[in-house]
Design a protein around this motif. Structure first.
Motif, PDB file in Angstrom:
ATOM      1  N   ILE A  48      10.093   6.623  20.545  1.00  0.00           N
ATOM      2  CA  ILE A  48      11.026   7.725  20.792  1.00  0.00           C
ATOM      3  C   ILE A  48      11.456   8.384  19.479  1.00  0.00           C
ATOM      4  CG2 ILE A  48      13.195   6.403  20.818  1.00  0.00           C
ATOM      5  CD1 ILE A  48      12.946   8.360  23.791  1.00  0.00           C
ATOM      6  N   ASP A  49      11.499   7.616  18.405  1.00  0.00           N
ATOM      7  CA  ASP A  49      11.837   8.201  17.094  1.00  0.00           C
ATOM      8  C   ASP A  49      10.736   9.152  16.624  1.00  0.00           C
ATOM      9  OD1 ASP A  49      14.066   6.488  17.070  1.00  0.00           O
ATOM     10  OD2 ASP A  49      12.906   4.890  16.114  1.00  0.00           O
ATOM     11  N   ALA A  50       9.477   8.765  16.918  1.00  0.00           N
ATOM     12  CA  ALA A  50       8.353   9.620  16.514  1.00  0.00           C
ATOM     13  C   ALA A  50       8.379  10.926  17.312  1.00  0.00           C
ATOM     14  CB  ALA A  50       7.027   8.886  16.729  1.00  0.00           C
ATOM     15  N   ILE A  51       8.833  10.852  18.549  1.00  0.00           N
ATOM     16  CA  ILE A  51       8.919  12.070  19.372  1.00  0.00           C
ATOM     17  C   ILE A  51      10.066  12.945  18.879  1.00  0.00           C
ATOM     18  CG2 ILE A  51       9.372  12.915  21.712  1.00  0.00           C
ATOM     19  CD1 ILE A  51       8.009  10.238  22.698  1.00  0.00           C
ATOM     20  N   ALA A  52      11.184  12.296  18.531  1.00  0.00           N
ATOM     21  CA  ALA A  52      12.377  13.035  18.099  1.00  0.00           C
ATOM     22  C   ALA A  52      12.146  13.844  16.824  1.00  0.00           C
ATOM     23  CB  ALA A  52      13.543  12.069  17.902  1.00  0.00           C
ATOM     24  N   VAL A  53      11.137  13.459  16.048  1.00  0.00           N
ATOM     25  CA  VAL A  53      10.782  14.204  14.835  1.00  0.00           C
ATOM     26  C   VAL A  53      10.459  15.677  15.172  1.00  0.00           C
ATOM     27  CG1 VAL A  53       8.865  14.406  13.164  1.00  0.00           C
ATOM     28  CG2 VAL A  53       9.981  12.198  13.518  1.00  0.00           C
ATOM     29  N   MET A 104       3.797   7.181  12.012  1.00  0.00           N
ATOM     30  CA  MET A 104       3.687   8.182  10.943  1.00  0.00           C
ATOM     31  C   MET A 104       3.080   7.549   9.672  1.00  0.00           C
ATOM     32  SD  MET A 104       4.700  10.864  12.470  1.00  0.00           S
ATOM     33  CE  MET A 104       5.719  11.375  13.870  1.00  0.00           C
ATOM     34  N   HIS A 105       2.572   8.411   8.783  1.00  0.00           N
ATOM     35  CA  HIS A 105       1.833   7.918   7.618  1.00  0.00           C
ATOM     36  C   HIS A 105       2.706   7.075   6.691  1.00  0.00           C
ATOM     37  CE1 HIS A 105       3.794  11.270   5.504  1.00  0.00           C
ATOM     38  NE2 HIS A 105       3.543  10.584   4.413  1.00  0.00           N
ATOM     39  N   ASP A 106       4.041   7.253   6.813  1.00  0.00           N
ATOM     40  CA  ASP A 106       4.940   6.462   5.980  1.00  0.00           C
ATOM     41  C   ASP A 106       5.723   5.454   6.809  1.00  0.00           C
ATOM     42  OD1 ASP A 106       6.532   8.154   7.408  1.00  0.00           O
ATOM     43  OD2 ASP A 106       7.630   8.956   5.679  1.00  0.00           O
ATOM     44  N   ASN A 157      -8.240  15.234  15.102  1.00  0.00           N
ATOM     45  CA  ASN A 157      -8.678  14.578  13.861  1.00  0.00           C
ATOM     46  C   ASN A 157      -8.766  15.564  12.697  1.00  0.00           C
ATOM     47  OD1 ASN A 157      -9.280  11.937  12.861  1.00  0.00           O
ATOM     48  ND2 ASN A 157     -11.343  12.649  12.402  1.00  0.00           N
ATOM     49  N   ASP A 158      -7.824  16.475  12.671  1.00  0.00           N
ATOM     50  CA  ASP A 158      -7.878  17.532  11.671  1.00  0.00           C
ATOM     51  C   ASP A 158      -6.607  17.530  10.831  1.00  0.00           C
ATOM     52  OD1 ASP A 158      -9.098  19.587  10.370  1.00  0.00           O
ATOM     53  OD2 ASP A 158      -9.200  20.910  12.124  1.00  0.00           O
ATOM     54  N   ILE A 159      -6.695  18.208   9.712  1.00  0.00           N
ATOM     55  CA  ILE A 159      -5.550  18.406   8.831  1.00  0.00           C
ATOM     56  C   ILE A 159      -5.102  19.850   8.992  1.00  0.00           C
ATOM     57  CG2 ILE A 159      -5.007  18.700   6.373  1.00  0.00           C
ATOM     58  CD1 ILE A 159      -6.450  16.061   5.872  1.00  0.00           C
ATOM     59  N   HIS A 160      -3.810  20.069   9.178  1.00  0.00           N
ATOM     60  CA  HIS A 160      -3.300  21.425   9.385  1.00  0.00           C
ATOM     61  C   HIS A 160      -2.476  21.840   8.178  1.00  0.00           C
ATOM     62  CE1 HIS A 160      -4.406  21.552  13.720  1.00  0.00           C
ATOM     63  NE2 HIS A 160      -4.346  20.250  13.575  1.00  0.00           N
ATOM     64  N   PRO A 161      -3.118  22.525   7.230  1.00  0.00           N
ATOM     65  CA  PRO A 161      -2.405  22.881   5.992  1.00  0.00           C
ATOM     66  C   PRO A 161      -1.145  23.692   6.309  1.00  0.00           C
ATOM     67  CG  PRO A 161      -4.746  23.412   5.811  1.00  0.00           C
ATOM     68  CD  PRO A 161      -4.489  23.038   7.242  1.00  0.00           C
ATOM     69  N   GLY A 162      -0.099  23.411   5.587  1.00  0.00           N
ATOM     70  CA  GLY A 162       1.144  24.153   5.778  1.00  0.00           C
ATOM     71  C   GLY A 162       1.940  23.691   6.983  1.00  0.00           C
ATOM     72  N   GLU A 163       1.447  22.678   7.707  1.00  0.00           N
ATOM     73  CA  GLU A 163       2.176  22.224   8.890  1.00  0.00           C
ATOM     74  C   GLU A 163       2.497  20.729   8.818  1.00  0.00           C
ATOM     75  OE1 GLU A 163       1.301  24.849  12.606  1.00  0.00           O
ATOM     76  OE2 GLU A 163      -0.573  23.903  12.012  1.00  0.00           O
ATOM     77  N   ALA A 164       3.144  20.343   7.734  1.00  0.00           N
ATOM     78  CA  ALA A 164       3.535  18.935   7.599  1.00  0.00           C
ATOM     79  C   ALA A 164       4.497  18.550   8.715  1.00  0.00           C
ATOM     80  CB  ALA A 164       4.181  18.718   6.238  1.00  0.00           C
ATOM     81  N   ILE A 165       4.332  17.350   9.252  1.00  0.00           N
ATOM     82  CA  ILE A 165       5.234  16.880  10.310  1.00  0.00           C
ATOM     83  C   ILE A 165       6.486  16.274   9.677  1.00  0.00           C
ATOM     84  CG2 ILE A 165       5.427  15.429  12.377  1.00  0.00           C
ATOM     85  CD1 ILE A 165       3.200  17.631  12.490  1.00  0.00           C
ATOM     86  N   ILE A 166       6.286  15.523   8.600  1.00  0.00           N
ATOM     87  CA  ILE A 166       7.445  14.964   7.890  1.00  0.00           C
ATOM     88  C   ILE A 166       7.252  15.084   6.382  1.00  0.00           C
ATOM     89  CG2 ILE A 166       8.433  13.307   9.533  1.00  0.00           C
ATOM     90  CD1 ILE A 166       6.530  11.233   8.450  1.00  0.00           C
ATOM     91  N   ASP A 167       8.364  15.287   5.702  1.00  0.00           N
ATOM     92  CA  ASP A 167       8.398  15.198   4.241  1.00  0.00           C
ATOM     93  C   ASP A 167       7.372  16.051   3.498  1.00  0.00           C
ATOM     94  OD1 ASP A 167      10.474  13.536   4.283  1.00  0.00           O
ATOM     95  OD2 ASP A 167       9.391  11.700   3.773  1.00  0.00           O
ATOM     96  N   THR A 185       0.853  -1.192   0.000  1.00  0.00           N
ATOM     97  CA  THR A 185       0.000   0.000   0.000  1.00  0.00           C
ATOM     98  C   THR A 185       0.888   1.242   0.000  1.00  0.00           C
ATOM     99  OG1 THR A 185      -0.055  -0.034   2.426  1.00  0.00           O
ATOM    100  CG2 THR A 185      -1.880  -1.109   1.270  1.00  0.00           C
ATOM    101  N   PRO A 186       0.390   2.362  -0.512  1.00  0.00           N
ATOM    102  CA  PRO A 186       1.224   3.571  -0.558  1.00  0.00           C
ATOM    103  C   PRO A 186       1.319   4.279   0.790  1.00  0.00           C
ATOM    104  CG  PRO A 186      -0.925   3.985  -1.528  1.00  0.00           C
ATOM    105  CD  PRO A 186      -0.888   2.524  -1.179  1.00  0.00           C
ATOM    106  N   ILE A 187       0.570   3.803   1.778  1.00  0.00           N
ATOM    107  CA  ILE A 187       0.538   4.509   3.061  1.00  0.00           C
ATOM    108  C   ILE A 187       0.441   3.484   4.185  1.00  0.00           C
ATOM    109  CG2 ILE A 187      -1.986   4.850   3.285  1.00  0.00           C
ATOM    110  CD1 ILE A 187      -1.143   7.935   3.733  1.00  0.00           C
ATOM    111  N   HIS A 188       0.916   3.868   5.361  1.00  0.00           N
ATOM    112  CA  HIS A 188       0.990   2.975   6.521  1.00  0.00           C
ATOM    113  C   HIS A 188      -0.402   2.684   7.080  1.00  0.00           C
ATOM    114  CE1 HIS A 188       2.334   1.452  10.388  1.00  0.00           C
ATOM    115  NE2 HIS A 188       1.663   2.402  11.005  1.00  0.00           N
TER     116      HIS A 188
END
Ligand code: HEC
Ligand code: HEC
Length: 360
Positions: A305-310, A296-298, A267-277, A115-118
């Motif tokens: 801890i890796d997700a927090i370090a982002v 994360m979506h990918d 449960n919202d989308i925040h345009p312009g505020e991507a967390i990764i990539d 699948t293209p997404i997690h």
């Protein structure tokens, strides 16, 4: 599971010296209990059902069998449980999922396509979209998917069935699959009976009722009464000092701007505020987070801890934490675990096919 209290020191610290575990300026404030009710409220302890598909035990039981029955897939070898499995927190423990014609379970599963997404978990999806104030009798959960493209669980449930990579495969056309599944189910006397009982009408097998049954089963899987919920309900001893420090840091560093409410998600989308990539997706829930790695979506964060370090040095999204905050925030997030979540697996499915599909 960290159920033991790490320390019996009073939780409310006034001076820096009397508070163990802290490590930077502001430690007094980090240790202090606050009123959290504007930011978080406990997860409801019972599921929420829409008027269009009210609670029914027979629907829930039918939905569970359908969830595990590969009869819903084009090539009869993949089920919802191939990618949403209790051993992996009702997700699949993979970066990207393998559906149609795959073999195996979790990270060991192999096949032609991913699948293209997690894959997210289906735990607590009945509460998706819940806020501190909207739990009323007309609450309608959703939207779903990383991009919120589906409104209800009923609508969502037919999505994977029609998707070639997930369950459809390439031997049946998308427009024919629901009719094909209805024909297949009608040929199984046990399903005929189970659908009639669940929907109280004759000839009850159709796509709408398949979706309703699947959604009814998904609404069963909830994880309330975590230590964080106990804490929010007034049990101050339910969290350790480090966990309270982590909670306060979570709020003060700006995490709760998006991760708030009973699900720790707006449960919202925040345009312009991507967390990764540079990819913008909806804020995921942080409930039962320990059970649903990778993140994360990918799927790019392998451990919590890796997700927090982002979020280190993220002035761009008004978040600021550094590495000395990671452990405290992680400790707090693990208070959202309820490891007693429903993990049932049927022994057989009415079609007689392999339970779950080719997942052994
Ligand atoms: C091949 C693996 C796979 C299979 C099989 C599969 N899913 Fe999923 N599921 C996913 C992925 C990947 C997503 C995320 C898709 C997206 O957001 O675009 C998802 C998303 C979902 C969601 C949305 C969760 C949320 O929080 O938004 C639900 C609910 C769900 N699936 C239920 C089901 C049901 C019911 C079935 C069986 C009819 C099923 N899935 C079959 C991989 C799978
Ligand atoms: C602007 C809104 C926003 C803020 C602020 C924010 N997050 Fe997130 N969080 C998200 C989104 C959106 C995702 C999914 C990102 C992706 O997959 O690309 C996410 C994903 C996560 C995940 C992974 C969840 C999973 O199941 O994959 C964790 C853990 C997390 N955030 C913790 C935090 C912490 C800790 C902070 C503060 C340091 C924080 N978030 C601040 C929106 C936000």
């Amino acid at each position: 599971m960290k159920l033991l209290k790490l320390s019996l020191t009073p939780l409310i610290c006034i001076s820096i010296i009397s508070c163990g575990g802290g490590n930077n300026a502001g430690v007094g404030a980090d240790n202090q209990l606050r009123d959290y009710s504007a930011t978080f409220t406990p997860l409801p302890t019972t599921s929420i059902y829409p008027n269009s598909n009210p609670y029914s035990e027979s629907r829930e039981q039918l939905g569970e069998l359908l969830f595990w029955d590969p009869i819903l897939s084009g090539d009869k070898n993949t089920s919802c449980a191939s990618c949403h499995h209790p051993d992996f927190g009702w997700a699949d423990g993979r970066v990207f999922s393998i559906g149609s014609d795959g073999i195996g379970l979790g990270p060991a599963r192999y096949g032609q396509e991913v699948t293209p997404i997690h894959s997210p978990t289906i735990m607590n999806v009945t509460f998706t979209g819940v806020s501190n104030t909207n739990v009323t009798s007309d609450f309608i959960s959703g939207g779903y998917f990383w991009d919120l493209r589906t409104n209800t669980l009923e609508e969502q449930a037919v999505g994977p069935i029609k998707n070639p990579v997930e369950m459809l495969g390439y031997n049946i056309d998308e427009k024919d699959i629901m009719a094909e599944i209805v024909t297949r189910l009608k040929a199984v006397p046990e399903y005929v009976e189970l659908f009639e009982r669940a929907f109280s009408v004759d000839d009850a097998i159709n796509s709408e009722n398949i979706a309703k049954a699947l959604a009814s089963f998904e609404r069963k899987i909830i994880t309330p009464n975590t230590r964080f919920d106990q804490f929010l309900s007034g049990d101050q001893m339910a969290l350790t000092q480090q966990e309270i420090i982590g909670l306060n840091k979570f709020i003060d560093s700006g995490c709760a701007r998006c991760h708030s409410g009973p699900m720790l998600s707006d449960n919202d989308i925040h345009p312009g505020e991507a967390i990764i990539d540079d990819v913008v997706v909806r804020t995921p829930s942080l409930r039962n987070i320990s059970a649903t790695a990778p993140y994360m979506h990918d799927g790019s964060s392998g451990r919590l801890i890796d997700a927090i370090a982002v979020y280190e040095n993220r002035g761009d999204i008004e978040v600021n934490i550094d590495d000395e905050d990671f452990n405290d925030i992680e400790a707090f997030l693990r208070t959202l675990d309820n490891n007693d979540f429903y993990q049932g697996k049927p022994d057989i499915v009415p079609s007689g096919l392999t339970v779950g599909g080719n997942i052994d």
